[in-house]
Design a protein around this motif. Sequence first.
Motif, PDB file in Angstrom:
ATOM      1  N   HIS A 103       0.868  -1.184   0.000  1.00 16.10           N
ATOM      2  CA  HIS A 103       0.000   0.000   0.000  1.00 16.10           C
ATOM      3  C   HIS A 103       0.897   1.224   0.000  1.00 16.10           C
ATOM      4  CE1 HIS A 103       0.672  -1.001   4.237  1.00 16.10           C
ATOM      5  NE2 HIS A 103       0.427   0.260   4.565  1.00 16.10           N
ATOM      6  N   HIS A 136      -7.228  -1.605   5.140  1.00 15.01           N
ATOM      7  CA  HIS A 136      -6.232  -0.640   5.621  1.00 15.01           C
ATOM      8  C   HIS A 136      -6.207   0.589   4.714  1.00 15.01           C
ATOM      9  CE1 HIS A 136      -2.658   0.532   7.841  1.00 15.01           C
ATOM     10  NE2 HIS A 136      -1.942   0.589   6.742  1.00 15.01           N
ATOM     11  N   HIS A 150       1.672   3.711   2.172  1.00 12.33           N
ATOM     12  CA  HIS A 150       2.229   4.360   3.368  1.00 12.33           C
ATOM     13  C   HIS A 150       3.761   4.449   3.340  1.00 12.33           C
ATOM     14  CE1 HIS A 150      -1.629   3.505   5.891  1.00 12.33           C
ATOM     15  NE2 HIS A 150      -1.728   4.597   5.169  1.00 12.33           N
ATOM     16  N   ASP A 200      -0.579  -4.583   5.675  1.00  9.87           N
ATOM     17  CA  ASP A 200      -1.324  -4.208   6.880  1.00  9.87           C
ATOM     18  C   ASP A 200      -2.789  -4.636   6.833  1.00  9.87           C
ATOM     19  OD1 ASP A 200       0.453  -3.007   8.758  1.00  9.87           O
ATOM     20  OD2 ASP A 200       0.638  -1.254   7.457  1.00  9.87           O
ATOM     21  N   GLN A 223       6.152   1.602   3.966  1.00 12.50           N
ATOM     22  CA  GLN A 223       6.294   0.564   2.952  1.00 12.50           C
ATOM     23  C   GLN A 223       7.052   1.054   1.713  1.00 12.50           C
ATOM     24  OE1 GLN A 223       3.387   0.683   4.891  1.00 12.50           O
ATOM     25  NE2 GLN A 223       4.087  -1.221   5.832  1.00 12.50           N
TER      26      GLN A 223
HETATM   27 ZN    ZN Z   1       0.035   1.138   6.466  1.00 13.38          ZN
END
Ligand code: ZN
Length: 314
Positions: free
Chosen positions: A107, A182, A109, A201, A112
Amino acid sequence: MIEPGAQTRRQILRAAIGGAAGIVLGARVRGVGAAQAQATSDSPGTLRLSDNLFVVRIPGEANVVAHTGADGVLLVDGGSAGASDALMQAVASLPGGGPVRTIFNTHWHPEQTGSNERLGTAGATIIAHENTRLWLTTDVTWPWNGRRFMPLPKTAQPNQTFYATGELQSGIRYGHIPDAAHTDGDIYVYFPRENVLAVGDVVSGQGWPAVDWATGGWIGGIVGGLERVQALADAGTRIVPARGSVLGMAELKVQSAMYRTIYDRLTQLLNTGRSPGEAVDARPTKEFDAQMGNPDEFVRRAFESMWAYLSPDA
Ligand SMILES: [Zn+2]
């Protein structure tokens, strides 16, 4: 930003809840699964899943899955930018380690995507769901704390995106987890030879999950995502979350029961017109708190996440 796919997600969730039979009560919510006990740790911070598949754990960082091979290293997630040097050193020292040719972003974020810039500049393929790429091309601000995220440079953005599923020549498969547990760009990566499923996540292996409703995540998606991950796995699958321990099917079943209970309680609170603060005060997670930790932030975010999906006027 919530997509018009919300209705579909609701239908998926209903189907998932309708099929949630056979839940094992009383087992551990998290912890070391039987499957993990076979793994040995080659060095501090690195968990060996097979001869060429590892979980690299830099202190304070999210888990990174590393697959080594003759044609280079493949990563699932890349840690934060501040830890990228340490991660690259750890990956280079793995048995069979070499240049990273491919990285998946589970994803958008920063925990990551912090190695995207260096790897993209070096010519690596950066694979992600199209929604993840879109979030990485725009400003995002979290309404609950004002934290602001700037777009990544072009070279750091995913350069190979997909909507549903895909497969690499090596047989490694990947796909969208569309429940939005998430974010709305959550994906899994499956390693069939080792029967290892990396899920980012979507599932938490440590404590209450973060519900990023600013980019599509919601509590119903946690319930639906857990059901979907179980459908992708079997009794021997090792499931690697972004945070915490490697999990097995038994832990997923326990988590499913727990989040379904919480989801039902939060839905009742929403339907009786409660505020997020009142939802926290109602202690909808009370029997799980001793094991899971202080739930206040999670409950507040989870409750707010339902507004877009379940409010009568939404
Ligand atoms: Zn995350």
